[in-house]
Design a protein around this motif. Sequence first.
Motif: not given
Length: 526
Positions: A459-475, A514-523
């Motif tokens: 829906n004109s939004e870029l959904h980005i998912l970044v995951e790792d199996n590391g040590v993590g942390f207390e948010i 991350i969910i960011a509205p897409i800025e499309y290339k100008a025609k």
Amino acid sequence: MRAENYEKSLILSRHTLRKAISLKDDNLIALSYNNIAANFDQLAESEKALFYYKKAIIYANKTNNYHLKNWISNNLGNIYCFDKREYSKGIYYYKKSLEYSIKIADSSEIAFTKLNITWAYFDIGKFNLGLPYLNYINKHYKKYEDESIIVALNMLNGMYHAHLNNTKRATFYFEKAIKLGKNGNEKSDLSFSHQEYSKFLFKIKNYKKAYENLHAYNQITDELNTEEKLKKLNIAGINLEIDEYKREIDDIKTKYKSDQQILLEKQSKNKLISIVIISILLLIIVFSYFHFQNKQLKQTNKLKNIESKIQENIITASINGQEMERKKIASFLHDNISALLSSAALHLTIFSTKNNNDSVEITKTKAILIQTHYKIRDLSHQLLPSLLARFGLFYALNDLCEMNSNSNIFFEYSSDVSAETRYNEDYEMKMYFIISELLNNIIKHSQASIAKINLKEINSELHILVEDNGVGFEIKQYPTIEGFGLNQIKARINTMEGKFTVISKPKQGTTIKIIAPIEYKAKPAV
């Protein structure tokens, strides 16, 4: 690739590589890596080309395909001699290529390789070592119909006779090489012929003709190296925007103080009235007090929200300015400083040739100039990845994951969006550096062995998912630090009206959404 559609060639080569790896076919894997490297070679990305050529030769050495070994070895020789100026390594790979050419009895490849070896030795002044290879080609050249072999052969003969101070023979061969080069399609051979001829003419003090050939060399070289220049950017607008934000917050604070003073005066008046009519106005005083406290609290919270929003905008404006400055500096380094260093090295070479001065200091100075030229070019590519500008966000991220993967950590890249998809240039740069910073955080702090990066367009939004199996942390405990950390990323996503979520627990890895509205290339305008 031959049609100069490098983007499509790289995408197809990547698909081929994945299938070759799944088939465990060393021959196809080596060929796929060689094709990827050749594309980067054509794009003047010598570091990436060298990286993939080295991978290609590893798999090629596991096979009996001498044609492929010859091809890759010759490409490695070209990279080391022409781009790295590491002649010993270049000559080593040229000789390996020659071995394979002899095994497959390919006379054309033998001639090409011996030409390369001759040129490499001649270019570093070791004419006695290059002469046997030149003699071989002179003896058998009539059976070669390739125009590039004939042009290069005449140029090399000119270089050798120039070394012997045989003016008549040197002039004959150089002018023949230039004449044949003008009638052919190999501009690089013609360029080298003009360059070497100009050196010889300076040596014999024919300065007018030397400068004519030097001018021809520069003109052809400029044509070969012409690339699309990055637009000049000006961050003055960003600075004005930051100043405007500062003025805005100062105005808000001033207004707040004025409102507070008015309320204090009202309170004072109410107290005077209450002394006269305590019983009647007691409730009014209490009500006025709570009303004031409530209004003050609302104004304080409103001010904090405004300050927070302004701070986010200032952070975003500052980072935008940094990215614009990156592009500006990268363009300046590549288009100006690098060109000046190349020109200085060339004129120093001509000076030493003209004055028969091959002192150690001049040789070292030329080596330093050449080394500085390549370091500046590499720095400009680091400041602004050329893959991002040329092929877009998704191809650049795929390459970023592959380049950062090693024996300690593997970055798995996946995307539902076609690699050919292009967005607005500034938007692609913002998202590339945000994801790049997240990958750097994983490498530095997570101690992870696997990280996954997934991108989707919904829906004109870029959904980005970044995951790792590391040590993590207390948010709740991650600090606010100077620089482009998690808080800065969150602030920037907020100014884009997007969403930024961090999910992490000690010893349970980290997930960032991350969910960011897409800025499309100008025609383009019709």
